[in-house]
Design a protein around this motif. Sequence first.
Motif, PDB file in Angstrom:
ATOM      1  N   ALA A  67       0.851  -1.192   0.000  1.00 43.56           N
ATOM      2  CA  ALA A  67       0.000   0.000   0.000  1.00 43.56           C
ATOM      3  C   ALA A  67       0.887   1.241   0.000  1.00 43.56           C
ATOM      4  N   PRO A  68       0.968   1.936  -1.108  1.00 44.90           N
ATOM      5  CA  PRO A  68       1.872   3.085  -1.214  1.00 44.90           C
ATOM      6  C   PRO A  68       1.608   4.176  -0.169  1.00 44.90           C
ATOM      7  N   GLN A  69       0.360   4.321   0.266  1.00 44.94           N
ATOM      8  CA  GLN A  69       0.019   5.363   1.242  1.00 44.94           C
ATOM      9  C   GLN A  69       0.161   4.886   2.685  1.00 44.94           C
ATOM     10  N   ALA A  70       0.550   3.625   2.886  1.00 45.82           N
ATOM     11  CA  ALA A  70       0.606   3.057   4.241  1.00 45.82           C
ATOM     12  C   ALA A  70       1.559   3.825   5.150  1.00 45.82           C
ATOM     13  N   GLY A  71       2.726   4.179   4.670  1.00 44.06           N
ATOM     14  CA  GLY A  71       3.700   4.891   5.507  1.00 44.06           C
ATOM     15  C   GLY A  71       3.161   6.204   6.030  1.00 44.06           C
ATOM     16  N   SER A  72       2.543   6.987   5.153  1.00 37.93           N
ATOM     17  CA  SER A  72       1.999   8.271   5.599  1.00 37.93           C
ATOM     18  C   SER A  72       0.793   8.067   6.515  1.00 37.93           C
ATOM     19  N   LYS A  73       0.004   7.019   6.262  1.00 37.72           N
ATOM     20  CA  LYS A  73      -1.156   6.732   7.121  1.00 37.72           C
ATOM     21  C   LYS A  73      -0.692   6.325   8.525  1.00 37.72           C
ATOM     22  N   VAL A  74       0.363   5.497   8.578  1.00 36.33           N
ATOM     23  CA  VAL A  74       0.918   5.082   9.870  1.00 36.33           C
ATOM     24  C   VAL A  74       1.398   6.321  10.642  1.00 36.33           C
ATOM     25  N   GLU A  75       2.117   7.209   9.979  1.00 41.51           N
ATOM     26  CA  GLU A  75       2.579   8.445  10.626  1.00 41.51           C
ATOM     27  C   GLU A  75       1.406   9.276  11.120  1.00 41.51           C
ATOM     28  N   GLU A  76       0.357   9.347  10.307  1.00 39.19           N
ATOM     29  CA  GLU A  76      -0.830  10.133  10.656  1.00 39.19           C
ATOM     30  C   GLU A  76      -1.514   9.600  11.910  1.00 39.19           C
ATOM     31  N   LEU A  82      -0.690  10.417  19.637  1.00 42.05           N
ATOM     32  CA  LEU A  82       0.163  11.183  20.542  1.00 42.05           C
ATOM     33  C   LEU A  82      -0.494  12.510  20.921  1.00 42.05           C
ATOM     34  N   ALA A  83      -1.153  13.156  19.955  1.00 43.52           N
ATOM     35  CA  ALA A  83      -1.830  14.423  20.237  1.00 43.52           C
ATOM     36  C   ALA A  83      -2.963  14.220  21.249  1.00 43.52           C
ATOM     37  N   LEU A  84      -3.733  13.149  21.094  1.00 48.25           N
ATOM     38  CA  LEU A  84      -4.807  12.865  22.055  1.00 48.25           C
ATOM     39  C   LEU A  84      -4.231  12.557  23.434  1.00 48.25           C
ATOM     40  N   GLY A  85      -3.105  11.838  23.464  1.00 48.55           N
ATOM     41  CA  GLY A  85      -2.449  11.557  24.741  1.00 48.55           C
ATOM     42  C   GLY A  85      -1.968  12.830  25.413  1.00 48.55           C
ATOM     43  N   LEU A  86      -1.424  13.757  24.642  1.00 50.85           N
ATOM     44  CA  LEU A  86      -0.999  15.049  25.199  1.00 50.85           C
ATOM     45  C   LEU A  86      -2.189  15.839  25.718  1.00 50.85           C
ATOM     46  N   ASP A  87      -3.280  15.861  24.955  1.00 53.87           N
ATOM     47  CA  ASP A  87      -4.486  16.567  25.399  1.00 53.87           C
ATOM     48  C   ASP A  87      -4.973  16.019  26.733  1.00 53.87           C
TER      49      ASP A  87
END
Length: 186
Positions: A67-76, A82-87
């Motif tokens: 899946a060519p978009q998998a890497g960017s999806k994983v990062e997303e 992490l953002a929800l954990g910080l919140d």
Amino acid sequence: IVPAGALTIPMESSEMTAIKVLTEPTPMWRREHQEITESEATFGPIKLRAMVIATLSRFSVELLEDAPQAGSKVEEIIAAGLALGLDRVGLFGTGTDEPRGLYNTDGVNTVSMGTNGATPDDYDEFLDATAAIENNNGVASAAIYSPRTKRALAGLKTGLSGDKTPLVPPADFTALKRLVSNQVPH
């Protein structure tokens, strides 16, 4: 919490002491050549202990290859988690095995929304919170609230019998950066 103004403080060791102002010096008026009465500011310590937020997930090589978009999806999804954990921790952290959040920090102004957080039917609590901050010489710049509160505020009406006109928010509310997080209960 980051768009609301939360900061990351670089630390040279695992612990650091910052300061908070307890009392401000009192200015005085004087005549020319008159002695100035001394007035001291007092400070208190804020003990900081370095902590790191992290996540660990496994993904198959096949997924990343197929899946060519998998890497960017994983990062997303990792960034979103992490953002929800910080919140959550920045707002409600206990300070035990995680940072202490605003809700559990002594000396932070609070405005009660009732048991389990009542649904707002006007903007009064936001105005009360803004006034409490200003009474301590601060500037209210952001409000973080739940999706339920966002919906309730968007649906407020004038309150006049039979009138479905939306209630215009006061200027002090519209001046705030308004942020929504599902980490805020109700």
